[in-house]
Design an enzyme around this catalytic site. Structure first.
Site, PDB file in Angstrom:
ATOM      1  N   ASP A  99       0.795  -1.218   0.000  1.00 58.89           N
ATOM      2  CA  ASP A  99       0.000   0.000   0.000  1.00 58.89           C
ATOM      3  C   ASP A  99       0.832   1.275   0.000  1.00 58.89           C
ATOM      4  O   ASP A  99       0.623   2.167  -0.807  1.00 58.89           O
ATOM      5  CB  ASP A  99      -0.931  -0.008   1.217  1.00 58.89           C
ATOM      6  CG  ASP A  99      -1.700   1.282   1.358  1.00 58.89           C
ATOM      7  OD1 ASP A  99      -2.430   1.618   0.414  1.00 58.89           O
ATOM      8  OD2 ASP A  99      -1.563   1.946   2.396  1.00 58.89           O
ATOM      9  N   ASP A 102       4.590   0.837   4.173  1.00 59.06           N
ATOM     10  CA  ASP A 102       4.512  -0.422   4.908  1.00 59.06           C
ATOM     11  C   ASP A 102       4.389  -1.582   3.928  1.00 59.06           C
ATOM     12  O   ASP A 102       4.654  -1.430   2.741  1.00 59.06           O
ATOM     13  CB  ASP A 102       3.335  -0.397   5.893  1.00 59.06           C
ATOM     14  CG  ASP A 102       2.005  -0.086   5.196  1.00 59.06           C
ATOM     15  OD1 ASP A 102       1.953  -0.123   3.952  1.00 59.06           O
ATOM     16  OD2 ASP A 102       1.015   0.188   5.903  1.00 59.06           O
ATOM     17  N   TYR A 248      -8.064   1.237   6.484  1.00 60.53           N
ATOM     18  CA  TYR A 248      -8.845   2.009   5.526  1.00 60.53           C
ATOM     19  C   TYR A 248     -10.344   1.794   5.753  1.00 60.53           C
ATOM     20  O   TYR A 248     -11.023   1.217   4.916  1.00 60.53           O
ATOM     21  CB  TYR A 248      -8.454   1.630   4.095  1.00 60.53           C
ATOM     22  CG  TYR A 248      -7.103   2.154   3.674  1.00 60.53           C
ATOM     23  CD1 TYR A 248      -6.985   3.412   3.089  1.00 60.53           C
ATOM     24  CD2 TYR A 248      -5.957   1.404   3.865  1.00 60.53           C
ATOM     25  CE1 TYR A 248      -5.747   3.906   2.698  1.00 60.53           C
ATOM     26  CE2 TYR A 248      -4.710   1.893   3.481  1.00 60.53           C
ATOM     27  CZ  TYR A 248      -4.619   3.136   2.894  1.00 60.53           C
ATOM     28  OH  TYR A 248      -3.384   3.623   2.518  1.00 60.53           O
ATOM     29  N   GLU A 456       5.101  10.280   4.063  1.00 58.41           N
ATOM     30  CA  GLU A 456       4.566   8.999   3.611  1.00 58.41           C
ATOM     31  C   GLU A 456       4.416   9.031   2.097  1.00 58.41           C
ATOM     32  O   GLU A 456       4.188  10.082   1.489  1.00 58.41           O
ATOM     33  CB  GLU A 456       3.203   8.742   4.257  1.00 58.41           C
ATOM     34  CG  GLU A 456       2.559   7.420   3.878  1.00 58.41           C
ATOM     35  CD  GLU A 456       3.147   6.233   4.616  1.00 58.41           C
ATOM     36  OE1 GLU A 456       4.184   5.726   4.139  1.00 58.41           O
ATOM     37  OE2 GLU A 456       2.590   5.822   5.643  1.00 58.41           O
TER      38      GLU A 456
END
Length: 727
Positions: A99, A102, A248, A456
């Protein structure tokens, strides 16, 4: 009198008509000028290389691939990863994308990203073709849709996650080690546990794929359409949000149903899909200043509904949303000009809103012409902000432009061998093309791996950005880099960053005794790998032993305290040079944490009657003491104690042998070691020795025997797993 009035009236009407025509012409000219003004180069008078950044932004997805990767993968720091996905449920669920930074695989945001990339191809296919990126982006989309097909083993079942937060986020390891250090549990939605959100989103991605693959692979397009229809039916029949815990959690599922339905309509022209899209997402339900994203695709769905129907209500709602993104429309603007929606991926939202603005302003059949220039200008400004038109004067795309991010929050790009964000202090790989989260509402930003809010990266972050870049390239061009990427582009500049090596220290020396500590290290990152057949060799010169009348048996080698080692030796290397082996075969070493990336063994060397000395040993060079147990440093690293993988030299230097008049591996003596030599060696091993070959050179390991080990060594060399052959 009446004639004069009639004449005056005719003149008046003619004047009005001229004014109306003039007004219309002025409006058209104004719109054209506004578009041209919006299309001027960025501040400073020069364009960015949109072809290069488009190329790199697509490459980012290859860095997040999971599954079985080719041996000659374009990114040398990536290897097979998450190869156990689905084994817990008896399925093959390998593939797809991790994703973000990670290693968890989520079907929901992945299908959004794949669908968004597909939408970009649908709108700007010619731009991808012209830039030479069409095959690459289709290949990336297919990598994701192949996974969706695997994850949909029956009509009413869809697997939506592999891995989970508690396990995955407990470590900071490269993707290649996920199977060894995390639990790759599989999670699904079905008739009893519905997930209309994730199923509707996946249906949309596959429907879009069926559209964009039709020209190049109609059979695959048909397969995608079959799964899209089944998934949509499942999502519509068993309605509900996915109730299981996930990073999510969806706010709604009606937007996902509408998103899937409208794309199925575009593909099939089946009016029932259009009716479904409008019924689950009526125009009056739209609004707000959010934008298209993984959790809310209502804005994209409404835009496509408006385009295919020209419905005034949907058109109004699309423009109401876009208006909120304009300066003064309600959304926060940073002092530097970024339309800032959220601290989480601010650039992700701005670039996706830009993509929607581009698509809407490009369509001359629907919408308000006088607004489209402003939408267009907004879109350009947001993309250029991300590329460098900002107070920093720096790019937010890794590996592109000035002052680009060097520390994205991405485990594999970082390449830690201790599962720590701080080790090493630099990134071992360049995560080309990744769009980082972005600045705060006051344009501040810090290039810090530990700040995952600002740094991120994610597959959904890049998705809308790629589409907007395609439009920028379509307008301004720019040259993608040729013969890129090159393997050396990915290697850290630090000379001391060796993947596999041995550290050695003297614990005690005196009275015919030498006590040593060996430490084998696996800090691999090209790619990261688990090794369970590593060994080290200590090379000794026994000349003094023999000259004193003693024998090999008078040298006692014993293994002391160790972490899974075995001791083998002594074995003659050449003349009076012998070696013993500290073998960790059966012990897993991997760059995952301190206890796993290094293993120790203590060895004692004793000479009977004090008959020998180690000072002239090849492997004694550079040895010092005491031991340094810091897993960050390279203290004690010595190339004179080589490291081997299943007997194949990985790193270090062996004592020189007599220089041969040939090159090991160059079996046909043509001056190069290549696949022809590999084929010849295969024939030799099969008993079909060709004529005019150098059999000495076929003994690749230089151990006096031609066997399967020579075949393995040569293969490793040609695949660049090892960097040299015996000399």
């Amino acid at each position: 009198m009446w004639e004069n009035r009639a004449l005056l009236w005719k003149k008046f009407l003619r004047t009005v008509a001229i004014l109306l025509v003039t007004s219309m012409l002025v409006s058209v000219i104004f719109f054209q000028q506004a578009v041209e003004a919006a299309s001027e180069p960025r501040t400073g008078g020069s364009y960015y290389n949109y072809g290069e950044v488009l190329q790199k932004s697509i490459l980012f997805y290859k860095a997040n691939r999971l599954g079985d990767l080719p041996d000659d993968y374009i990114l040398p720091y990536r290897g097979d990863a998450a190869m156990t996905d689905g084994q817990d449920v008896g399925l093959d669920l390998t593939g797809g994308w991790a994703d973000a930074g990670d290693g968890i695989k989520f079907t929901h945001p992945m299908s959004y990203a794949a669908g968004q990339l597909g939408w970009a191809v649908y709108e700007y296919r010619q731009a991808f073709e012209k830039s030479g990126q069409l095959d690459d982006i289709l290949d990336e989309i297919k990598w994701a849709t192949d996974f969706f097909i695997k994850a949909h083993p029956s009509p009413d079942v869809l697997y939506y996650m592999c891995g989970y937060e508690e396990s995955d986020h407990s470590v900071w390891i490269p993707h290649e080690l996920l199977d060894y250090r995390t639990k790759r549990t599989s999670f699904k939605v079905d008739a009893s546990t519905p997930g209309s959100d994730v199923a509707g989103q996946a249906a949309a991605a596959l429907a879009i794929a069926s559209l964009i693959f039709e020209p190049t692979d109609p059979q695959y397009a048909a397969t995608c359409l079959t799964h899209a229809k089944q998934l949509f039916k499942f999502a519509d029949t068993y309605r509900g949000k996915n109730p299981l815990k996930t990073l999510y959690p969806s706010g709604s599922y009606v937007d996902d149903l509408a998103w899937g339905a409208i794309w199925l309509y575009i593909k099939t022209k089946d009016a029932s899909y259009l009716d479904k899209a409008k019924s689950v997402l009526p125009a009056k339900s739209l609004g707000g200043q959010h934008t298209h994203c993984w959790d809310d695709v209502s804005y994209g769905a409404a835009l496509k509904i408006a385009q295919v129907t020209h419905d005034a209500e949907y058109t109004a709602m699309v423009e109401k949303n876009l208006d909120t993104w304009m300066p003064g429309g309600g959304i926060t603007y940073t002092p530097g000009g970024l339309a800032w929606l959220s601290q989480w991926g601010s650039l992700r939202y701005a670039s996706t809103a830009a993509f929607l603005a581009f698509v809407w302003s490009d369509d001359q059949t629907v919408g308000t012409a006088s607004k489209k220039a402003a939408y267009h200008k907004f879109a350009e400004s947001q993309i250029n902000y991300a590329l460098g038109d900002n107070p920093r004067g720096g790019s937010y795309v890794v590996g592109f432009g000035k002052n680009a991010p060097e520390h994205p929050h991405h485990r594999t790009a970082h390449g830690s061998w201790t599962s720590m964000l701080s080790v090493p202090s630099f990134h071992r790989h360049i995560l080309y093309g990744a769009l980082v989260g972005g600045p705060t509402s006051n344009d501040s930003w810090k290039d810090d791996i530990s700040d995952y809010t600002l740094n991120e990266v994610a597959t959904d972050y890049n998705a809308g950005f790629v589409g907007a870049l395609a439009k920028m390239y379509d307008m301004y061009g720019g040259n993608p880099l040729e013969n890129w990427p090159k393997p050396e582009d990915f290697r850290a500049k630090e000379d001391n960053l060796t993947e596999y090596f041995v550290r050695g220290w003297i614990i005690y020396e005196g009275y015919g005794t030498l006590n040593l500590m060996f430490q084998i290290n696996n800090r691999s990152a090209w790619p990261a790998a688990m090794k369970d057949k590593l060994s080290a060799r200590y090379y000794m010169d026994l000349t003094e032993v023999f000259e004193s009348g003693h024998k090999v048996e008078d040298v006692e080698i014993t293994l002391g305290q160790n972490q899974g080692a075995k001791l083998y030796g002594l074995k003659q290397y050449k003349d009076n040079i012998y070696y013993f082996t500290v073998d960790f075969t059966g012990t897993q070493l991997m760059p995952a944490e301190w206890e796993l990336c290094e293993k120790d063994a203590n060895v004692s060397i004793k000479y009977k009657d004090n008959c020998g000395s180690n000072e002239n040993d090849w492997s004694y060079k550079n040895l010092t003491g005491p031991p340094d147990y810091d897993a960050v440093s390279f203290a004690g690293k010595t190339p004179y104690i080589p490291i081997y993988d299943n007997g194949v030299l990985l790193w270090g230097e062996e004592p020189l042998k007599n220089e041969p008049d040939f090159t090991y591996g160059d079996i046909n003596d043509d001056g190069s070691i290549d696949t022809i030599d590999f084929a010849l060696l295969k024939q030799i091993l099969m008993g079909n020795s060709p004529a005019n070959v150098n059999m000495q050179a076929a003994d690749v390991k230089a151990d006096g025997d031609i066997n399967a080990l020579d075949y393995a060594v040569l293969k490793s060399y040609l695949l660049k797993i090892v960097d040299k052959l015996p000399q």
